[in-house]
Design a protein around this motif. Structure first.
Motif, PDB file in Angstrom:
ATOM      1  N   ALA A   9       0.886  -1.193   0.263  1.00 44.43           N
ATOM      2  CA  ALA A   9      -0.086  -0.032   0.067  1.00 44.43           C
ATOM      3  C   ALA A   9       0.857   1.338  -0.093  1.00 44.43           C
ATOM      4  CB  ALA A   9      -1.128  -0.136   1.076  1.00 44.43           C
ATOM      5  N   GLY A  10       1.800   1.148  -0.825  1.00 43.31           N
ATOM      6  CA  GLY A  10       2.647   2.348  -0.929  1.00 43.31           C
ATOM      7  C   GLY A  10       2.057   3.466  -1.842  1.00 43.31           C
ATOM      8  N   ALA A  11       2.938   4.678  -1.996  1.00 37.54           N
ATOM      9  CA  ALA A  11       1.962   5.590  -2.673  1.00 37.54           C
ATOM     10  C   ALA A  11       1.810   5.164  -4.187  1.00 37.54           C
ATOM     11  CB  ALA A  11       2.853   6.873  -2.883  1.00 37.54           C
ATOM     12  N   ALA A  13       0.849   2.078  -5.205  1.00 36.30           N
ATOM     13  CA  ALA A  13      -0.477   1.129  -5.119  1.00 36.30           C
ATOM     14  C   ALA A  13      -1.662   2.262  -4.858  1.00 36.30           C
ATOM     15  CB  ALA A  13      -0.313   0.481  -3.973  1.00 36.30           C
ATOM     16  N   GLU A  33      -1.208  -5.350   2.749  1.00 38.21           N
ATOM     17  CA  GLU A  33      -0.171  -4.436   3.276  1.00 38.21           C
ATOM     18  C   GLU A  33       0.680  -5.137   4.683  1.00 38.21           C
ATOM     19  OE1 GLU A  33       1.894  -1.831   2.438  1.00 38.21           O
ATOM     20  OE2 GLU A  33       2.875  -2.184   4.454  1.00 38.21           O
ATOM     21  N   CYS A  39       1.587   4.027   2.765  1.00 34.75           N
ATOM     22  CA  CYS A  39       2.466   4.968   1.938  1.00 34.75           C
ATOM     23  C   CYS A  39       3.911   4.553   2.062  1.00 34.75           C
ATOM     24  CB  CYS A  39       2.365   6.518   2.488  1.00 34.75           C
ATOM     25  SG  CYS A  39       2.325   7.595   1.183  1.00 34.75           S
ATOM     26  N   ARG A  41       7.471   3.862   1.837  1.00 38.42           N
ATOM     27  CA  ARG A  41       8.926   4.636   2.369  1.00 38.42           C
ATOM     28  C   ARG A  41       8.520   6.009   2.365  1.00 38.42           C
ATOM     29  NH1 ARG A  41      11.702   2.956  -2.523  1.00 38.42           N
ATOM     30  NH2 ARG A  41      10.069   1.780  -3.124  1.00 38.42           N
ATOM     31  N   TYR A  54      10.029  10.595   8.086  1.00 37.75           N
ATOM     32  CA  TYR A  54      11.536  10.048   8.251  1.00 37.75           C
ATOM     33  C   TYR A  54      12.116   8.992   6.976  1.00 37.75           C
ATOM     34  CZ  TYR A  54       8.901   5.951   9.797  1.00 37.75           C
ATOM     35  OH  TYR A  54       8.082   4.753   9.953  1.00 37.75           O
ATOM     36  N   ASN A  57      11.198  12.727   2.221  1.00 38.00           N
ATOM     37  CA  ASN A  57      11.317  14.259   2.918  1.00 38.00           C
ATOM     38  C   ASN A  57      10.337  15.180   2.489  1.00 38.00           C
ATOM     39  OD1 ASN A  57      14.039  14.081   4.788  1.00 38.00           O
ATOM     40  ND2 ASN A  57      14.906  13.357   2.457  1.00 38.00           N
ATOM     41  N   PRO A 167       9.410  -3.077  -3.119  1.00 35.80           N
ATOM     42  CA  PRO A 167      10.432  -2.747  -3.718  1.00 35.80           C
ATOM     43  C   PRO A 167      11.010  -3.976  -4.684  1.00 35.80           C
ATOM     44  CG  PRO A 167      10.521  -1.908  -1.594  1.00 35.80           C
ATOM     45  CD  PRO A 167       9.379  -2.683  -1.634  1.00 35.80           C
ATOM     46  N   ILE A 200      19.792   3.513   3.052  1.00 32.18           N
ATOM     47  CA  ILE A 200      19.858   4.735   3.665  1.00 32.18           C
ATOM     48  C   ILE A 200      19.588   4.531   5.235  1.00 32.18           C
ATOM     49  CG2 ILE A 200      18.949   6.943   4.150  1.00 32.18           C
ATOM     50  CD1 ILE A 200      18.420   7.319   1.301  1.00 32.18           C
ATOM     51  N   THR A 202      18.816   6.468   8.685  1.00 30.68           N
ATOM     52  CA  THR A 202      18.405   7.646   9.056  1.00 30.68           C
ATOM     53  C   THR A 202      18.313   7.742  10.794  1.00 30.68           C
ATOM     54  OG1 THR A 202      16.700   7.703   7.279  1.00 30.68           O
ATOM     55  CG2 THR A 202      16.382   9.144   9.003  1.00 30.68           C
ATOM     56  N   TRP A 295      16.758   1.889   6.018  1.00 33.54           N
ATOM     57  CA  TRP A 295      16.117   1.561   4.814  1.00 33.54           C
ATOM     58  C   TRP A 295      17.100   0.767   3.927  1.00 33.54           C
ATOM     59  CZ3 TRP A 295      11.279   3.277   4.965  1.00 33.54           C
ATOM     60  CH2 TRP A 295      10.637   4.322   6.104  1.00 33.54           C
ATOM     61  N   ARG A 329      11.900   8.410  -6.499  1.00 34.41           N
ATOM     62  CA  ARG A 329      11.158   9.571  -6.122  1.00 34.41           C
ATOM     63  C   ARG A 329       9.735   9.356  -5.814  1.00 34.41           C
ATOM     64  NH1 ARG A 329      14.514  11.553  -3.570  1.00 34.41           N
ATOM     65  NH2 ARG A 329      16.552  12.074  -4.378  1.00 34.41           N
TER      66      ARG A 329
HETATM   67  C1  LIG Z   1      15.416   7.466   3.359  1.00 35.54           C
HETATM   68  C2  LIG Z   1      14.675   7.665   2.162  1.00 35.54           C
HETATM   69  C3  LIG Z   1      14.517   9.158   1.582  1.00 35.54           C
HETATM   70  C4  LIG Z   1      13.627   9.496   0.510  1.00 35.54           C
HETATM   71  N1  LIG Z   1      13.660  10.781   0.099  1.00 35.54           N
HETATM   72  C5  LIG Z   1      12.802  11.016  -0.919  1.00 35.54           C
HETATM   73  C6  LIG Z   1      12.690  12.682  -1.300  1.00 35.54           C
HETATM   74  O1  LIG Z   1      13.027  13.421  -0.405  1.00 35.54           O
HETATM   75  N2  LIG Z   1      11.682  12.905  -2.152  1.00 35.54           N
HETATM   76  C7  LIG Z   1      11.206  12.055  -2.910  1.00 35.54           C
HETATM   77  O2  LIG Z   1      10.491  12.235  -3.911  1.00 35.54           O
HETATM   78  N3  LIG Z   1      11.520  10.405  -3.018  1.00 35.54           N
HETATM   79  C8  LIG Z   1      12.221  10.310  -1.456  1.00 35.54           C
HETATM   80  N4  LIG Z   1      12.418   9.054  -1.335  1.00 35.54           N
HETATM   81  C9  LIG Z   1      11.826   7.979  -2.095  1.00 35.54           C
HETATM   82  C10 LIG Z   1      10.152   7.655  -2.104  1.00 35.54           C
HETATM   83  O3  LIG Z   1      10.056   7.407  -0.548  1.00 35.54           O
HETATM   84  C11 LIG Z   1       9.935   6.383  -2.833  1.00 35.54           C
HETATM   85  O4  LIG Z   1      10.111   6.579  -4.228  1.00 35.54           O
HETATM   86  C12 LIG Z   1       8.387   6.159  -2.755  1.00 35.54           C
HETATM   87  O5  LIG Z   1       7.722   6.409  -1.592  1.00 35.54           O
HETATM   88  C13 LIG Z   1       8.015   4.873  -3.287  1.00 35.54           C
HETATM   89  O6  LIG Z   1       6.583   4.417  -3.321  1.00 35.54           O
HETATM   90  P1  LIG Z   1       6.354   2.889  -3.915  1.00 35.54           P
HETATM   91  O7  LIG Z   1       4.745   2.917  -3.843  1.00 35.54           O
HETATM   92  O8  LIG Z   1       6.989   2.779  -5.100  1.00 35.54           O
HETATM   93  O9  LIG Z   1       6.842   1.911  -2.830  1.00 35.54           O
HETATM   94  P2  LIG Z   1       6.757   1.605  -1.287  1.00 35.54           P
HETATM   95  O10 LIG Z   1       6.735   3.055  -0.620  1.00 35.54           O
HETATM   96  O11 LIG Z   1       8.257   1.066  -0.888  1.00 35.54           O
HETATM   97  O12 LIG Z   1       5.695   0.938  -0.907  1.00 35.54           O
HETATM   98  C14 LIG Z   1       5.436  -0.337  -1.180  1.00 35.54           C
HETATM   99  C15 LIG Z   1       4.835  -1.211  -0.036  1.00 35.54           C
HETATM  100  O13 LIG Z   1       4.760  -2.484  -0.260  1.00 35.54           O
HETATM  101  C16 LIG Z   1       4.654  -3.152   1.188  1.00 35.54           C
HETATM  102  N5  LIG Z   1       5.177  -4.414   1.177  1.00 35.54           N
HETATM  103  C17 LIG Z   1       6.452  -5.075   0.867  1.00 35.54           C
HETATM  104  N6  LIG Z   1       6.525  -6.339   1.028  1.00 35.54           N
HETATM  105  C18 LIG Z   1       5.108  -6.591   0.863  1.00 35.54           C
HETATM  106  C19 LIG Z   1       4.567  -7.894   1.342  1.00 35.54           C
HETATM  107  N7  LIG Z   1       5.227  -9.067   0.913  1.00 35.54           N
HETATM  108  N8  LIG Z   1       3.149  -7.987   1.359  1.00 35.54           N
HETATM  109  C20 LIG Z   1       2.398  -6.904   1.395  1.00 35.54           C
HETATM  110  N9  LIG Z   1       2.981  -5.458   1.298  1.00 35.54           N
HETATM  111  C21 LIG Z   1       4.420  -5.682   1.203  1.00 35.54           C
HETATM  112  C22 LIG Z   1       5.567  -2.194   2.026  1.00 35.54           C
HETATM  113  O14 LIG Z   1       5.381  -2.146   3.482  1.00 35.54           O
HETATM  114  C23 LIG Z   1       5.280  -0.885   1.399  1.00 35.54           C
HETATM  115  O15 LIG Z   1       4.215  -0.079   2.020  1.00 35.54           O
HETATM  116  C24 LIG Z   1      13.177   8.495  -0.219  1.00 35.54           C
HETATM  117  C25 LIG Z   1      12.940   7.164   0.426  1.00 35.54           C
HETATM  118  C26 LIG Z   1      13.756   6.887   1.564  1.00 35.54           C
HETATM  119  C27 LIG Z   1      13.723   5.481   2.037  1.00 35.54           C
END
Ligand SMILES: Cc1cc2nc3c(=O)[nH]c(=O)nc-3n(C[C@H](O)[C@H](O)[C@H](O)COP(=O)(O)OP(=O)(O)OC[C@H]3O[C@@H](n4cnc5c(N)ncnc54)[C@H](O)[C@@H]3O)c2cc1C
Length: 348
Positions: A9-11, A13, A33, A39, A41, A54, A57, A167, A200, A202, A295, A329
């Motif tokens: 349930a990331g952004a 999704a 999730e 949301c 990361r 955290y 940012n 990821p 990373i 933090t 992370w 990002r």
């Molecule tokens: C320390 C850090 C700093 C960052 N700084 C920035 C920034 O300043 N600006 C910016 O734009 N981006 C930044 N990012 C990147 C940004 O956070 C990510 O690009 C974005 O949040 C990714 O979203 P996503 O939906 O791809 O995946 P994710 O947010 O990784 O969502 C994936 C979801 O899947 C879930 N999951 C994993 N495995 C399973 C499973 N087996 N079953 C069910 N659920 C599961 C996880 O719990 C998570 O909720 C940063 C990231 C980090 C870690």
């Protein structure tokens, strides 16, 4: 009714579910999730009367559709813009005015997790938290569908479409262990495994005093310092009480890997010392409290091969997130989720 499952349930999704609510109103969307929050990361915590992002940012205004989404289509109440600039520092810790003074940066008073919350609330998707997907299973032949088994052994499905948001390394593992005997599975495991990540570590540090500096954040321009990034959460309205400071200090990839399993308190103390040196204020070596987070899969260095993504689509399987967009990002993850939502609806 079409059954759609989303693992994670990331952004990304949340954006896909948001599109599907409009584009495929008859589809039933189930989200499983792993963690207790939404949301991924783009993560927010509250401690005492402070709120802090955290993981990611801020959300950058780099994609027109995402800008339109957060400023127009979603509830914009509590959207806060960081006005102060980002400066740079070098391997010696010397600070200079930075390069992106005009770049718009957003969070919410309640933190970045609001993005996924505000997207999901506009859907009928059922989100099951604390439900990690452990097994993916392909069932049927010609009209193959998907089943999921969670960590408690409960089966979910069958689903007509499966969207995988974790990821790349975690998605690769789900595919590697999938009950799905097919050369396509092996190809997808290889493609997802090829995406490399930056790690990373933090530290978040609270101080009961203000620091007098003109910047919101400091980025290590030459990538030679143990610290990659420092920012001040007090620059986001509603996050930190007046007269206080809350620093987010992110170590670089090498330092983070080396210290990943070491004592968190010692790691945080080392990063606070670095912050004091770089910002030039000795008091920062002694925080009132610290919070920490590792992370392992913080930022993808590249994107998955697009041909593999297309081949998976033929099997009713979709990948989504920053590693599919090819940019670590938040706006890229959201934009990719919007695209994938449209693609899934088009295929129904
Ligand atoms: C320390 C850090 C700093 C960052 N700084 C920035 C920034 O300043 N600006 C910016 O734009 N981006 C930044 N990012 C990147 C940004 O956070 C990510 O690009 C974005 O949040 C990714 O979203 P996503 O939906 O791809 O995946 P994710 O947010 O990784 O969502 C994936 C979801 O899947 C879930 N999951 C994993 N495995 C399973 C499973 N087996 N079953 C069910 N659920 C599961 C996880 O719990 C998570 O909720 C940063 C990231 C980090 C870690």
């Amino acid at each position: 009714m079409t059954e759609i499952a989303i693992a994670g349930a990331g952004a990304g999704a949340a954006a896909a579910a948001f599109v599907l609510a409009d584009a495929a109103p008859d589809a039933d969307v189930t989200v499983l999730e792993k963690s207790g929050g939404l949301c991924g990361r783009a993560a927010t915590r509250r401690r005492d009367d402070l709120t802090y992002d955290y993981g990611a940012n801020y959300l950058k205004a780099d994609d027109e559709r995402v800008v339109d989404l957060v400023t127009e289509r979603l509830d914009a109440e509590g959207l806060v813009e960081v006005a102060e600039p980002v400066y740079t520092f070098d391997s010696d810790g010397a600070v200079s005015p930075g390069r992106d003074a005009d770049e718009r940066k957003w969070s919410y008073r309640q933190g970045l997790t609001q993005i996924a919350k505000r997207l999901f609330v506009r859907t009928d998707a059922t989100v099951h938290r604390r439900t990690p997907v452990e097994t993916v299973r392909r069932v049927g032949d010609d009209t193959a569908r998907w089943e999921l088994v969670d960590a408690a052994g409960e089966s979910w499905g069958p689903f007509d479409r499966l969207l995988l948001n974790p990821p790349a390394p975690q998605t690769a593992e789900l595919l590697r262990t999938a009950e799905w005997a097919s050369p396509l599975r092996d190809r997808l495991v290889e493609a997802a495994s090829a995406v490399e990540y930056r790690t990373i570590w933090t530290a978040v540090a609270r101080y009961l005093f203000e620091v007098d500096v003109p910047y919101y954040g400091l980025v290590n321009a030459d990538k030679e310092h143990a610290v990659g990034w420092i920012s001040r959460e007090e620059c986001k309205a509603g996050h930190v009480p007046d007269d206080e400071t809350l620093l987010v200090v992110q170590a670089n990839d090498g330092w983070s890997r080396e210290h990943y399993d070491r004592d968190p308190a010692a790691n945080a103390a080392a990063l606070a010392e670095h912050a004091a040196d770089i910002v030039g204020d000795d008091r920062l070596a002694d925080p009132a409290w610290v919070d920490t987070q590792g992370w392992r899969y913080a930022l993808p260095e590249s994107g998955i091969d697009g041909d593999a993504v297309d081949a998976a689509r033929e099997a009713g399987l979709h990948f989504l997130g920053d590693w599919v967009a090819g940019e670590g990002r938040l706006h890229a993850a959201i934009a990719n989720g919007l695209d994938v939502g449209e693609r899934v609806a088009a295929d129904l």
